[in-house]
Design a protein around this motif. Structure first.
Motif: not given
Length: 182
Positions: A29, A31, A35, A37, A53-54, A56-58, A60, A75, A87
């Motif tokens: 991704n 990014a 993160l 998206h 996915i968002q 899990e990114s949040d 991180i 992720t 990402h």
């Protein structure tokens, strides 16, 4: 052409398509540092893969603050046909030292795939969309970085795909790749 380059080129695929449909172990991704998206390939990945996915990114970002340019995190892929999403943050054109930053983003993505023992990975043209990086330079840096990685790291990566969304970007990647094979 030396044997190493020939071997590395055999592992590289240039294609036009939708990265969210790629049958690989991980897709990359393009990014931003937070993160979030919300556009381009990042939005397409979340739409196809799911809001998880968002989320899990949040999580991180809560742990690390921001993801610096040139770094990469991983992720799960949820509803995508791949196992993982890597990402990475490429440079915004004009911020300075862009070629080196793009090199690091691609190298670190490959290294993360290597650490996870992945066999295949697909990249979009990182930084060449809304970040404004010139498409011809993007093609050269991404392909050269993949070749360098495959030549110099004892890795289980068997295939690196450059999956390009539009004809113009695909043309630059195909032209540079074909030039290397002569």
């Amino acid at each position: 052409m030396n044997n190493f380059l020939r071997s590395a080129l055999k592992k590289i695929v240039i294609k036009k398509g939708d990265i969210t449909k790629e049958q690989v172990d991980a897709i990359v991704n393009a990014a931003n540092s937070h993160l979030r998206h919300g556009g381009g390939v990042a939005l397409a990945i979340v739409k196809a893969g799911g809001v998880e996915i968002q989320r899990e990114s949040d999580e991180i970002i809560k742990k690390i603050g921001i993801l610096p340019t040139g770094h990469a995190v991983i992720t799960n892929a949820y509803n995508l046909p791949c196992k993982f999403v890597i990402h990475t943050v490429g440079p915004v054109y004009g911020e300075g030292d862009e070629d080196e930053k793009l090199y690091r983003a691609i190298y670190n993505s490959l290294y993360l795939a290597h650490l996870y023992n992945l066999k295949s990975i697909a990249f979009p043209a990182v930084s060449s969309g809304i970040f404004g990086f010139p498409k011809d330079r993007c093609a050269r840096i991404l392909i050269d970085t993949a070749i360098e990685f495959l030549e110099n790291i004892q890795t289980g990566i068997e295939k690196v795909v450059f999956c390009l969304f539009d004809d113009e970007t695909y043309g630059y990647f195909e032209e540079y790749y074909n030039k290397l094979q002569k």
